[in-house]
Design a protein around this motif. Structure first.
Motif, mmCIF file in Angstrom:
data_model
loop_
_atom_site.group_PDB
_atom_site.id
_atom_site.type_symbol
_atom_site.label_atom_id
_atom_site.label_comp_id
_atom_site.label_asym_id
_atom_site.label_seq_id
_atom_site.Cartn_x
_atom_site.Cartn_y
_atom_site.Cartn_z
ATOM 1 N N ARG A 1 -34.400 36.348 69.641
ATOM 2 C CA ARG A 1 -35.024 37.355 68.774
ATOM 3 C C ARG A 1 -34.763 36.972 67.324
ATOM 4 O O ARG A 1 -33.844 36.205 67.017
ATOM 5 C CB ARG A 1 -34.477 38.755 69.057
ATOM 6 N N MET A 2 -35.578 37.509 66.434
ATOM 7 C CA MET A 2 -35.470 37.177 65.020
ATOM 8 C C MET A 2 -34.425 38.084 64.358
ATOM 9 O O MET A 2 -34.739 39.122 63.783
ATOM 10 C CB MET A 2 -36.825 37.334 64.327
ATOM 11 N N TYR B 1 -38.384 29.939 67.341
ATOM 12 C CA TYR B 1 -37.523 29.980 66.156
ATOM 13 C C TYR B 1 -36.943 28.599 65.871
ATOM 14 O O TYR B 1 -36.874 27.749 66.757
ATOM 15 C CB TYR B 1 -36.372 30.971 66.367
ATOM 16 N N ASN C 1 -31.047 32.603 66.189
ATOM 17 C CA ASN C 1 -32.208 33.304 66.749
ATOM 18 C C ASN C 1 -32.591 32.761 68.123
ATOM 19 O O ASN C 1 -32.991 33.523 69.018
ATOM 20 C CB ASN C 1 -33.392 33.187 65.796
#
Length: 403
Positions: free
Chosen positions: A327-328, A317, A322
């Motif tokens: 995680r997105m 990312y 993030n």
């Protein structure tokens, strides 16, 4: 050492900031150092309007250093080389108690290398550890060969440098001191004649000329796509002095009502008034996290620059939120994905789906807790660390006339 105040009345610090985020860091650092020393500290170097407001007389305009990307940099390379040599010469002439480079490694590291070679007794400190966890970890060894101390803004960074023998102190991220989460949304709407029923979106195209030039056309087209489904949409565009005129000209014909604001207070009030944000990747993403404002991140660079970076970068990312969460959480639309149709879809989802908004708000709350790490402001921890490095160096300095 508990007391960072030097016995002879205080140190001289040569500070170097190369862009608005570094200018903000530098200004808070200066204010903290003045508090810790009772004002017995002198600042010289390079900075922007915020550092100058704290008393810095900049060697030359900081805007000359606000560049990013290999091909964006090339036309300015001769002037940058000249400015590097000028900065080194001034440091050698002044012989400050420490040189503190604030981020902007493309400039500050080159200055530090030359100072280390020409005047090895001058302590060299770098504020904002390089993202070796995102790039090649071997960069940590390169910093260890140059610097005496490193100030990290993220809690997991020090071990990367300490294993190379470089002292590294986690000080926290100074963005928590800016008031991003304490804006007055109602007051902002009243000042700018924005009705309570208007849908406000904060639009942040960046602080570099190249960023705003590449992103503003896409941001305009994004708002145009949203206009029919959101007829009361109002775009608020916070900007900085370095690109204000360029941004003002670009937004003059935007399809929705647009309000241009400048300064941190107005920006943070705009965050509180907004329901969502569309922002260039950068430090502002952390401010938006502190404000609990759901966001879509966008970025576009020269394609050749991106191709070179992709051979080096090690992370999934670009957005720090993030990265910290691994995680997105916050949508990232980069390069070929940075298109008005994609941006409008993601931004529209945040405006229309309360559940999607709440997922982001809940996620960024965790990041906001990590950024502070204690009751002492990050700028004070940074200033105390720098002043202690100076005091220790003075304590161990050999008497005049002895090696």
């Amino acid at each position: 050492m508990n007391d960072p105040v030097a016995a002879d009345g205080g140190p001289t610090l040569f500070l170097i900031a190369g862009e608005p985020s570094g200018d903000a860091l530098g200004a808070r650092l200066m204010a903290a150092a003045k508090r810790l020393t009772g004002g017995k500290v002198r600042f010289v170097g390079i900075g922007g309007e915020k550092m100058m407001a704290e008393g810095l007389v900049s060697l030359f305009p900081m805007a000359e250093l606000t560049l990013f990307g290999i091909f964006e940099l090339l036309p300015h390379l001769p002037n940058l080389i000249r400015r590097i040599d000028q900065t080194v010469a001034e440091i050698i002439r002044i012989r400050p108690d420490a040189v503190v480079g604030i981020d902007s490694p493309g400039f500050t590291v080159r200055v530090a290398k030359k100072v280390r070679a020409a005047a090895p007794a001058i302590p060299l400190i770098h504020y904002v550890a390089p993202t070796v966890w995102a790039w090649k970890p071997k960069r940590a060894a390169k910093y260890a060969a140059i610097y005496d101390h490193l100030l990290a803004v993220l809690p997991f960074e020090p071990p990367y440098f300490e294993r190379e023998g470089l002292a590294c102190t986690f000080v926290g991220h100074s963005v928590v001191e800016g008031g991003a989460g304490k804006g007055d949304g109602a007051g902002f709407r009243n000042r700018h004649g924005i009705a309570s029923t208007d849908r406000v979106v904060a639009v942040l195209p960046g602080s570099r000329k190249g960023e705003v030039s590449r992103l503003l056309p896409d941001f305009r087209a994004t708002l145009e796509r949203l206009q029919s489904s959101h007829p009361t949409l109002v775009a608020v565009v916070p900007t900085v002095a370095t690109v204000r005129d360029r941004v003002a000209a670009a937004i003059a014909d935007w399809p929705v009502r647009t309000v241009l604001v400048e300064g941190d207070a107005e920006k943070y009030d705009a965050f509180a008034a907004a329901e969502a944000a569309l922002a260039a990747s950068g430090t502002v993403s952390l401010e938006l996290a502190l404000a609990r404002l759901p966001t879509v991140i966008a970025y576009r660079l020269n394609p050749v620059t991106v191709a070179l970076y992709r051979r080096l970068i090690r992370v999934k990312y670009v957005n720090l939120v993030n990265l910290m969460l691994d995680r997105m959480l916050v949508p990232e639309l980069l390069q070929q994905d940075c298109r008005p149709d994609r941006l409008a879809t993601e931004l529209g989802r945040l405006l229309d789906d309360p559940a999607a908004r709440q997922v982001q708000i809940n996620g960024v709350a965790e990041v906001a807790r990590w950024l502070g790490q204690g009751d002492t402001p990050p700028s004070e921890r940074a200033a105390r660390t720098i002043l202690n490095v100076v005091a220790e160096r003075r304590l161990n300095r050999p008497p005049e006339g002895k090696p």
